[in-house]
Scaffold this motif. Structure first.
Motif, short mmCIF file in Angstrom:
data_model
loop_
_atom_site.label_atom_id
_atom_site.label_comp_id
_atom_site.label_asym_id
_atom_site.label_seq_id
_atom_site.Cartn_x
_atom_site.Cartn_y
_atom_site.Cartn_z
N MET A 59 0.52 -1.84 -0.27
CA MET A 59 0.40 -0.16 0.15
C MET A 59 0.46 1.40 0.20
O MET A 59 0.50 1.94 -1.01
CB MET A 59 -0.69 0.12 0.83
CG MET A 59 -1.86 -1.31 1.12
SD MET A 59 -2.97 -1.06 3.09
CE MET A 59 -4.09 -0.07 2.64
N ALA A 60 1.69 0.84 0.50
CA ALA A 60 3.12 2.49 0.51
C ALA A 60 3.32 2.39 -1.23
O ALA A 60 3.16 3.67 -0.97
CB ALA A 60 4.09 2.36 1.40
N TYR A 61 3.68 1.40 -1.69
CA TYR A 61 3.67 1.22 -2.85
C TYR A 61 2.95 2.27 -4.08
O TYR A 61 3.30 3.08 -4.31
CB TYR A 61 4.38 0.18 -3.24
CG TYR A 61 4.87 0.41 -4.90
CD1 TYR A 61 5.76 1.08 -5.71
CD2 TYR A 61 3.61 -0.34 -5.82
CE1 TYR A 61 6.10 0.54 -7.08
CE2 TYR A 61 4.78 -0.60 -7.46
CZ TYR A 61 5.49 0.12 -7.53
OH TYR A 61 5.73 0.12 -8.99
N ASP A 62 1.57 1.90 -3.82
CA ASP A 62 0.84 2.42 -4.09
C ASP A 62 0.42 3.93 -4.14
O ASP A 62 0.09 4.29 -5.18
CB ASP A 62 -0.89 1.68 -3.99
CG ASP A 62 -1.88 1.97 -4.82
OD1 ASP A 62 -2.50 1.89 -5.52
OD2 ASP A 62 -2.70 2.55 -3.45
N ARG A 63 1.00 4.76 -2.61
CA ARG A 63 0.68 5.36 -2.61
C ARG A 63 1.90 6.51 -2.87
O ARG A 63 1.46 7.58 -4.05
CB ARG A 63 0.37 6.34 -1.10
CG ARG A 63 -0.90 5.05 0.00
CD ARG A 63 -1.62 6.36 -1.25
NE ARG A 63 -2.19 5.44 -2.61
CZ ARG A 63 -3.43 6.02 -2.70
NH1 ARG A 63 -3.89 7.61 -3.03
NH2 ARG A 63 -3.52 5.41 -4.52
N PHE A 64 3.08 5.93 -3.26
CA PHE A 64 3.92 6.63 -3.87
C PHE A 64 3.85 6.68 -5.42
O PHE A 64 4.51 8.04 -5.90
CB PHE A 64 4.88 5.25 -3.81
CG PHE A 64 6.39 5.84 -4.55
CD1 PHE A 64 6.94 6.53 -4.57
CD2 PHE A 64 6.93 4.52 -5.18
CE1 PHE A 64 8.77 6.84 -5.39
CE2 PHE A 64 7.94 4.88 -6.84
CZ PHE A 64 8.40 5.49 -6.70
#
Length: 322
Positions: free
Chosen positions: A118-123
């Motif tokens: 999910m952090a990668y998605d936000r990035f």
């Protein structure tokens, strides 16, 4: 397994959070309430995402998976704890303990991996907004979740197989409210060097790698937000990742706090109490954090409850009709 005296271990004793009899009803009521709130809150999150086509996006896809994992995460430990308190028993079978340890390890690691994904998605959403739909296509999202499940299933299986080879002596008391991997290794009276080495290696490799991925993603996000000239753009970008950042901070801070407190106090009972934060409290708060800061989720839930209330009123009126 075969312990030192040659007899087969059939059960362990879970000492729980407290051995004081007068505290048991309070603990039972508190944990039952938190468990029901956790299950209900995360089920509502899954229902909201699945029922509204506007929420069929990568971010909400990962969020619904996180909600499902959180339900499973708490369900591996709390129900057994509640049953033991209600029956005034501390016993868990050997097979039950191994099974609980396996699923707890599996879902705890899945929590970590999903938060990283999910952090990668936000990035991607904030740093590469024009290419977001191209990069985060449904096939990649499904692949990321599948890879996370595969790695976590194999890792949990590895730890469980290594525990099966251990022998246990007469001290079968686990100072915790569930069968935790580290506690099981400490109880062994046979050589657990391989277990400890694998545990530390996997923790550094997988856990450290996940944390590094989260930190890298959010460092890029912060630089990207700071580079924006528009105050409205900065606010919109921050709002897009604020909920996830809150959940990540809560999860990692509680885990780090648990292990730091256990290292300082050297008390297994204190560690068990502190672990309630990331095993129970965090999964319970996740739906509230996402729904309170998310207009889309709040809108879907309001419409859902409005429809449910309307249907309930119609049913009551029909029942009153002769």
């Amino acid at each position: 397994m075969e312990p030192g005296n040659g007899t087969r271990i059939s059960e362990f004793l879970l000492l729980g959070l407290s051995e004081e009899p007068e505290l048991q009803p309070l603990i039972l009521g508190l944990f039952l309430s938190m468990y029901l709130i956790t299950v209900l809150g995360n089920l509502l999150m899954i229902l909201a995402v699945s029922s509204d086509p506007h929420l069929h996006t990568p971010m909400y896809f990962f969020l619904s998976n996180l909600s499902f994992v959180d339900i499973c995460f708490t369900s591996t430990t709390i129900p057994k704890m509640l049953v033991n308190i209600q029956t005034q028993s501390k016993v868990i079978t050997y097979e039950g303990c191994i099974t609980q340890m396996y699923f707890f390890t599996l879902f705890a690691e899945l929590d970590v991996y999903l938060l990283t994904v999910m952090a990668y998605d936000r990035f991607v959403a904030i740093c590469h907004p024009l290419h977001y739909t191209v990069i985060m296509h449904p096939r990649l999202c499904g692949l990321l979740v599948l890879v996370s499940w595969t790695i976590c299933v194999l890792n949990a299986l590895l730890h469980s197989v290594l525990v099966l080879r251990l022998s246990f002596c007469t001290d079968l008391k686990i100072p915790h409210f569930f069968c935790e991997l580290n506690q099981m290794i400490q109880l062994a009276c046979s050589d657990a060097f391989l277990n400890n080495m694998v545990l530390y290696f996997v923790t550094v490799l997988l856990g450290g790698g996940s944390l590094a991925g989260v930190l890298y993603s959010y460092s890029k996000i912060v630089f990207s937000i700071c580079a924006m000239s528009s105050a409205q753009g900065k606010y919109k970008a921050f709002s897009a990742c604020a909920s996830h950042l809150s959940v990540v901070s809560l999860f990692y801070c509680t885990i780090i706090g648990v292990y730091l407190s256990s290292a300082v106090t050297h008390s297994s009972q204190s560690s068990a109490t502190a672990s309630v934060m990331y095993t129970v409290v965090t999964p319970m708060l996740n739906p509230f954090i996402y729904s309170l800061r998310n207009k889309d989720i709040k809108g879907v839930l309001k419409r859902f409850f409005a429809v449910a209330g309307t249907k309930g009123t119609i049913v009551l009126r029909l029942k009153k009709c002769p």
